[in-house]
Design a protein around this motif. Sequence first.
Motif, PDB file in Angstrom:
ATOM      1  N   ALA A 107       0.821  -1.210   0.000  1.00 59.73           N
ATOM      2  CA  ALA A 107       0.000   0.000   0.000  1.00 59.73           C
ATOM      3  C   ALA A 107       0.855   1.260   0.000  1.00 59.73           C
ATOM      4  N   MET A 108       1.907   1.278   0.827  1.00 56.37           N
ATOM      5  CA  MET A 108       2.744   2.469   0.903  1.00 56.37           C
ATOM      6  C   MET A 108       3.543   2.670  -0.379  1.00 56.37           C
ATOM      7  N   HIS A 109       4.070   1.575  -0.926  1.00 59.42           N
ATOM      8  CA  HIS A 109       4.836   1.671  -2.172  1.00 59.42           C
ATOM      9  C   HIS A 109       3.963   2.197  -3.297  1.00 59.42           C
ATOM     10  N   ALA A 110       2.742   1.689  -3.397  1.00 60.88           N
ATOM     11  CA  ALA A 110       1.834   2.128  -4.463  1.00 60.88           C
ATOM     12  C   ALA A 110       1.473   3.603  -4.297  1.00 60.88           C
ATOM     13  N   ALA A 111       1.280   4.043  -3.066  1.00 59.78           N
ATOM     14  CA  ALA A 111       0.906   5.435  -2.832  1.00 59.78           C
ATOM     15  C   ALA A 111       1.999   6.398  -3.272  1.00 59.78           C
ATOM     16  N   LEU A 112       3.256   5.957  -3.198  1.00 63.33           N
ATOM     17  CA  LEU A 112       4.364   6.811  -3.616  1.00 63.33           C
ATOM     18  C   LEU A 112       4.452   6.954  -5.134  1.00 63.33           C
TER      19      LEU A 112
END
Length: 290
Positions: A107-112
């Motif tokens: 989730a965090m990687h995609a948000a970046l």
Amino acid sequence: MRPDDIACSIVIPTLNAADLIGEQLEALADQPGAPTFEVLVSDNGSTDDLAGVVERYSEVLPGLRRVDASRGRGVSVARNVGVEAAASDRVLICDADDRVSRGWVRAMHAALDSAPLVSGPVETTELSGRSAGWVPIAERTEGLFEVWGHSYGIGANLGLRRSVWSEVGGFAEDYPAGAEEIDFAWRAADRGHLFTYVPDALVHYRIRTDLRGVLRQQYNSGRGTATLYSRFKPESVVPKSVLRRTHHELMLLRQFPLRGGPDARRRWLTLTAFEAGKLVEARRLGIRAP
């Protein structure tokens, strides 16, 4: 693992957490659908068996390594050293004594992909039990943290582009142990980089279970808040006059919970410790406390 294969880097600032970090490393080893990532345990000068624990977990986390962050003491030093050593421009930061949820990395990687700075919710009961009710943090947050009308990402659940970290100048290393992530967020905002909330990126956040540790944490948070005010002096914040400050502290004393049980008194003590930290640091800095 080759540097070119790493899609994101996870930095864990750590000091003497050999007895706790295993739970976090196990959670990072269980991230279905996550891109290839490395984990950097940024060691702030540990004297326990942290190195041995990291070595043992390297079998389940091939990208795990320990980096020396002992050039100075403090979480900001450890974060900065870890980010600087990261192989990827996408960096996620979590703490050694917490536990990320399954899917946190994804989730965090995609948000970046579309945001320079990201942060998700925290919940406090699973790892903390009763002490979760002693501090002024929601048992489950539903958005970015805020102070004085400005939002920020909590340091225990934070993602950033390393290029933005470099542009902002990293985390300020001369803060007391509190508010340094707010300082970072505000300096980033001054450059047009705002935090985006990632609701699926939950972190199980550990509140200290010993009262002395909680009070020390809140006292330092108060010190950090005074430092933050001294550097930014937001127009929306009017520091209290001597008369108003005296009235405020007297009201706080009158609110001591004679009834309500030990947990109510602990909540009062944590608030008092925070206020004391603000007053002590404001006096040291020669300013009126916010």
